[in-house]
Design an enzyme around this catalytic site. Structure first.
Site, mmCIF file in Angstrom:
data_model
loop_
_atom_site.group_PDB
_atom_site.id
_atom_site.type_symbol
_atom_site.label_atom_id
_atom_site.label_comp_id
_atom_site.label_asym_id
_atom_site.label_seq_id
_atom_site.Cartn_x
_atom_site.Cartn_y
_atom_site.Cartn_z
ATOM 1 N N ASP A 195 123.297 -49.761 -45.959
ATOM 2 C CA ASP A 195 122.709 -50.812 -46.783
ATOM 3 C C ASP A 195 121.380 -50.341 -47.365
ATOM 4 O O ASP A 195 120.761 -51.037 -48.168
ATOM 5 C CB ASP A 195 122.560 -52.125 -46.018
ATOM 6 C CG ASP A 195 121.725 -52.012 -44.750
ATOM 7 O OD1 ASP A 195 121.207 -50.924 -44.464
ATOM 8 O OD2 ASP A 195 121.599 -53.042 -44.042
ATOM 9 N N SER A 196 120.980 -49.121 -47.001
ATOM 10 C CA SER A 196 119.861 -48.453 -47.668
ATOM 11 C C SER A 196 120.100 -48.340 -49.164
ATOM 12 O O SER A 196 119.156 -48.117 -49.931
ATOM 13 C CB SER A 196 119.649 -47.061 -47.075
ATOM 14 O OG SER A 196 120.868 -46.322 -47.043
ATOM 15 N N ASP A 228 127.942 -49.797 -43.313
ATOM 16 C CA ASP A 228 126.979 -50.770 -42.812
ATOM 17 C C ASP A 228 127.455 -52.193 -43.085
ATOM 18 O O ASP A 228 127.974 -52.485 -44.177
ATOM 19 C CB ASP A 228 125.636 -50.580 -43.525
ATOM 20 C CG ASP A 228 124.568 -49.989 -42.635
ATOM 21 O OD1 ASP A 228 124.696 -50.075 -41.397
ATOM 22 O OD2 ASP A 228 123.594 -49.443 -43.185
ATOM 23 N N LYS A 274 128.943 -50.502 -38.846
ATOM 24 C CA LYS A 274 127.683 -50.446 -38.101
ATOM 25 C C LYS A 274 126.967 -51.779 -38.181
ATOM 26 O O LYS A 274 126.832 -52.358 -39.263
ATOM 27 C CB LYS A 274 126.773 -49.333 -38.628
ATOM 28 C CG LYS A 274 125.455 -49.211 -37.845
ATOM 29 C CD LYS A 274 124.699 -47.954 -38.212
ATOM 30 C CE LYS A 274 124.022 -48.056 -39.558
ATOM 31 N NZ LYS A 274 122.966 -49.128 -39.587
ATOM 32 N N GLU A 297 116.816 -45.717 -34.207
ATOM 33 C CA GLU A 297 115.923 -45.470 -35.336
ATOM 34 C C GLU A 297 114.470 -45.743 -34.966
ATOM 35 O O GLU A 297 114.134 -46.811 -34.451
ATOM 36 C CB GLU A 297 116.317 -46.335 -36.537
ATOM 37 C CG GLU A 297 115.439 -46.117 -37.754
ATOM 38 C CD GLU A 297 115.964 -46.757 -39.026
ATOM 39 O OE1 GLU A 297 115.269 -46.678 -40.055
ATOM 40 O OE2 GLU A 297 117.067 -47.327 -38.996
#
EC number: 2.1.2.11
Length: 264
Positions: A45-46, A84, A112, A181
């Protein structure tokens, strides 16, 4: 080369073989990464930030991720493809089931999800119905406003213990993979050793089983803030395929992330 599956990554962990992951959003880049030997590709989703120009990932929809997942699927033949689940696409187990199905039908091998204890029922539900799950702990970007910004997590003993407990709980709920992360390297090492499933790090030190970076950081085309844990391999090599090969080789050798790219 044979296809990479969750079993492949588990074997890598058990053998002590470091593996490499990267984000991708289209068929052309995905094909280049796949042919160089990237083990896993994340349609993150970046994309909301690096493709759509948003300040965070919250505006991304399931339809957005499904579209880019389908694009990436057409470009790869070997890498494990992870998609994602965007912000508020898995607020309830039923909602998660519907949206995860959409992403799997678009070509994902795994979805994810960001979060810990509150997600356990959802992880079990998806797994029991044939949808593999990758967990995500530490700095979870969809919670950026709760954290007060993109900040390192797990720095104090209480929160470090919570992240460790959540990692073990996600594993017990059925998660087959875990992303950590922006947490201290020592904590990431502890978690990696504590769980049986493969662990992928980003800003989490060199002792996780694998590494992942955003492709725009690897290729030096990120605008604005550049995370300390990222590395511009294109500047180092001058050619995209060579940059990806250098990234893979450095992870395999344990040279990336170095101390320079490790959060304390």
């Amino acid at each position: 080369m044979s296809k990479v599956t969750s079993s492949t990554l588990l074997k890598f962990k058990q053998e002590g073989t470091k593996f490499t992951s990267i984000t991708a959003y289209d068929a052309s880049f995905a094909a280049a990464f796949d042919s160089e030997g990237i083990d896993a590709i994340l349609v993150g989703d970046s994309l909301g930030m690096v493709l759509q120009g948003h300040d965070d990932t919250l505006p991304v929809t399931t339809a957005d991720v499904a579209y880019h997942t389908a694009c990436v699927r057409r470009g790869i033949s070997r890498a494990l493809l992870i998609a994602d689940m965007p912000f508020m696409s898995y607020a309830t187990p039923e909602q998660a089931m519907t949206n995860a199905t959409t992403l799997m039908q678009a070509g994902a091998n795994m979805v994810k999800l960001e979060g810990g204890h509150w997600l356990l029922e959802t992880v079990t539900m998806l797994t029991q119905r044939g949808i593999p799950v990758c967990g995500h702990l530490g700095l979870t970007p969809q919670s950026v406003h709760v954290f007060g910004g993109f900040k390192m997590q797990g720095k104090d003993e209480k929160n470090a213990q919570r992240i460790l407990d959540e990692a073990l709980a996600l594993q017990d709920a059925g998660a087959q993979l875990l992303v950590l992360e922006c947490i201290p390297a020592a904590l990431a090492k502890t978690i990696t050793q504590a769980v049986a499933i493969p662990v992928i790090g980003i800003g989490a030190g060199a002792d996780t089983d694998g590494q992942i970076l955003v492709m725009h950081d690897v290729l030096g085309i990120t605008s604005g803030y550049i995370p300390k844990f990222s590395k511009n391999y294109l500047k180092q090599t001058g050619e995209i395929r060579s940059a990806i090969k250098a990234y893979i080789d450095e992870v395999a050798a344990g040279d990336f992330p170095s101390e320079e790219h490790t959060l304390v």
